[in-house]
Write an enzyme that holds these catalytic residues in place. Structure first.
Site, PDB file in Angstrom:
ATOM      1  N   GLY A  92       0.184   4.070   3.766  1.00 54.74           N
ATOM      2  CA  GLY A  92       0.285   3.188   4.926  1.00 54.74           C
ATOM      3  C   GLY A  92      -0.532   3.642   6.121  1.00 54.74           C
ATOM      4  O   GLY A  92      -0.346   3.148   7.229  1.00 54.74           O
ATOM      5  N   GLU A 116       9.004   7.723   0.837  1.00 56.89           N
ATOM      6  CA  GLU A 116       9.845   7.214   1.937  1.00 56.89           C
ATOM      7  C   GLU A 116      11.310   7.499   1.656  1.00 56.89           C
ATOM      8  O   GLU A 116      12.089   7.769   2.576  1.00 56.89           O
ATOM      9  CB  GLU A 116       9.574   5.715   2.144  1.00 56.89           C
ATOM     10  CG  GLU A 116       8.211   5.508   2.796  1.00 56.89           C
ATOM     11  CD  GLU A 116       7.522   4.200   2.455  1.00 56.89           C
ATOM     12  OE1 GLU A 116       8.179   3.273   1.948  1.00 56.89           O
ATOM     13  OE2 GLU A 116       6.302   4.109   2.697  1.00 56.89           O
ATOM     14  N   LYS A 121       8.251  -2.720  -0.758  1.00 57.69           N
ATOM     15  CA  LYS A 121       9.085  -2.000   0.220  1.00 57.69           C
ATOM     16  C   LYS A 121      10.095  -2.976   0.839  1.00 57.69           C
ATOM     17  O   LYS A 121      10.585  -3.859   0.144  1.00 57.69           O
ATOM     18  CB  LYS A 121       8.208  -1.311   1.271  1.00 57.69           C
ATOM     19  CG  LYS A 121       7.099  -0.476   0.610  1.00 57.69           C
ATOM     20  CD  LYS A 121       6.370   0.432   1.542  1.00 57.69           C
ATOM     21  CE  LYS A 121       5.305   1.213   0.786  1.00 57.69           C
ATOM     22  NZ  LYS A 121       4.638   2.213   1.582  1.00 57.69           N
ATOM     23  N   GLU A 167       1.084   9.941  -5.037  1.00 60.71           N
ATOM     24  CA  GLU A 167       0.892   9.295  -3.740  1.00 60.71           C
ATOM     25  C   GLU A 167       0.908  10.352  -2.640  1.00 60.71           C
ATOM     26  O   GLU A 167       1.984  10.756  -2.166  1.00 60.71           O
ATOM     27  CB  GLU A 167       2.030   8.307  -3.476  1.00 60.71           C
ATOM     28  CG  GLU A 167       2.145   7.219  -4.516  1.00 60.71           C
ATOM     29  CD  GLU A 167       2.874   6.002  -3.949  1.00 60.71           C
ATOM     30  OE1 GLU A 167       2.259   4.940  -3.917  1.00 60.71           O
ATOM     31  OE2 GLU A 167       4.025   6.129  -3.528  1.00 60.71           O
ATOM     32  N   ASN A 209       4.405  -2.339  -4.634  1.00 58.92           N
ATOM     33  CA  ASN A 209       5.661  -1.899  -4.025  1.00 58.92           C
ATOM     34  C   ASN A 209       5.813  -2.677  -2.724  1.00 58.92           C
ATOM     35  O   ASN A 209       5.139  -2.379  -1.738  1.00 58.92           O
ATOM     36  CB  ASN A 209       5.580  -0.384  -3.763  1.00 58.92           C
ATOM     37  CG  ASN A 209       6.771   0.142  -2.995  1.00 58.92           C
ATOM     38  OD1 ASN A 209       7.773  -0.554  -2.824  1.00 58.92           O
ATOM     39  ND2 ASN A 209       6.675   1.386  -2.539  1.00 58.92           N
ATOM     40  N   HIS A 228      10.192   7.598  -4.369  1.00 60.52           N
ATOM     41  CA  HIS A 228       9.110   7.296  -3.431  1.00 60.52           C
ATOM     42  C   HIS A 228       9.212   8.230  -2.226  1.00 60.52           C
ATOM     43  O   HIS A 228      10.308   8.602  -1.803  1.00 60.52           O
ATOM     44  CB  HIS A 228       9.198   5.828  -2.984  1.00 60.52           C
ATOM     45  CG  HIS A 228       8.000   5.400  -2.208  1.00 60.52           C
ATOM     46  ND1 HIS A 228       7.868   5.658  -0.868  1.00 60.52           N
ATOM     47  CD2 HIS A 228       6.863   4.770  -2.598  1.00 60.52           C
ATOM     48  CE1 HIS A 228       6.691   5.200  -0.465  1.00 60.52           C
ATOM     49  NE2 HIS A 228       6.062   4.653  -1.491  1.00 60.52           N
ATOM     50  N   SER A 240      -2.810   3.693   0.403  1.00 60.82           N
ATOM     51  CA  SER A 240      -3.913   2.923   0.998  1.00 60.82           C
ATOM     52  C   SER A 240      -4.939   2.462  -0.032  1.00 60.82           C
ATOM     53  O   SER A 240      -6.132   2.397   0.280  1.00 60.82           O
ATOM     54  CB  SER A 240      -4.570   3.710   2.132  1.00 60.82           C
ATOM     55  OG  SER A 240      -3.622   3.938   3.161  1.00 60.82           O
TER      56      SER A 240
END
Ligand code: PGA
Length: 258
Positions: A179, A103, A12, A173, A10, A101, A220
């Site tokens: 991250g 985010e 991003k 996730e 991904n 996702h 991560s």
């Protein structure tokens, strides 16, 4: 039937078209036949930003590397500024799409209901959906992980049939691991993956759904921790953010699949 591992990158909001093409070139140059260019390798997917898709698809042409988008809107067309339709994704030639996702849920108001609408649109357009789920740190610490995951899975997959599920890949996730460099332990991840598989068993009458649906881990994942995670019985691959931006790291994760 054994589940085929999937390693998906991904990107991003990283990489211009020129940078994305350079990254794919780098991956091709570093692939020694045991990664994305090898027959027995896992399914390898990269998901660049929309404006980078066609250049990356052209560069990946002739390799088994697959290319996906990072979002899709549920309507066919219309006044939805900033959104992208399934027909647009079909035209550019992607085969996969990331949906829901964390985010998007955190910063752009994505809900279980809109995730479900996007999933249905992607299926209608023949795309493989990588559907993301995961709890926040506060939810984990207040012992709500399973309740949150169950709500997200049932919401994302509402009204789907066993046939639809052939084109669904789930990605667990944990938000606190994305991250942050804080990876879930092998055991923490496996516990949630087994829970999700059990949930699929209870949701669909055909046991084939729970047996065949791939559940990726994301958060991560790096060359140093991938092998342990990928060795867990219910972890069928990874959704990789930061480590997907460097060819050597991404390919090292691909090669961690045994
Ligand atoms: P990360 O991101 O690997 O950088 O933690 C994973 C993701 O958000 O898909």
């Amino acid at each position: 039937m054994a589940r085929k591992y999937m390693i998906a990158g991904n990107w991003k909001m990283n990489n211009t078209a020129a940078e994305g093409v350079a990254l794919i070139k780098d991956m091709k140059a570093q692939c020694d036949g045991k990664c994305c260019c090898c027959e027995n390798a896992p399914e390898v997917v990269v998901c660049p930003p929309f404006t980078t898709l066609s250049a990356v698809i052209a560069e990946a042409n002739g390799t088994p590397l697959k290319v996906g988008a990072q979002n899709i809107h549920w309507e066919e067309k219309g006044a939805y500024t900033g959104e992208i339709s399934g027909a647009m994704l079909n035209e550019v030639g992607v085969t996969h799409v990331i949906i829901g996702h964390s985010e998007r849920r955190q910063y752009f108001g994505e809900t279980d209901e809109t995730v479900n609408k996007r999933v249905k649109a992607a299926l209608k357009h023949g795309l493989v959906c990588i559907v993301c789920i995961g709890e926040t740190l506060a939810e984990r610490e207040s012992d709500q992980t399973k309740a949150v995951i169950e709500r997200q899975v049932r919401g994302a997959l509402a009204d789907l049939t066993a046939e639809d599920m052939k084109n669904i890949v789930l990605a667990y996730e944990p938000v606190w691991a994305i991250g942050t460099g804080k990876v879930a332990t092998d055991e923490q991840a496996q516990e949630v993956h087994a829970f999700v598989r059990g949930l699929l068993k209870s949701m669909f009458s055909c046991p084939c759904v729970a047996e065949n649906t791939r559940i990726l881990y994301g958060g991560s994942m790096k060359p140093g921790n991938a092998a342990g995670l990928l060795a867990q019985p219910d972890i069928d691959g990874g959704l990789i953010g930061g480590a997907a931006l460097k060819a050597a790291d991404f390919l090292a994760i691909v090669k961690s699949v045994k």
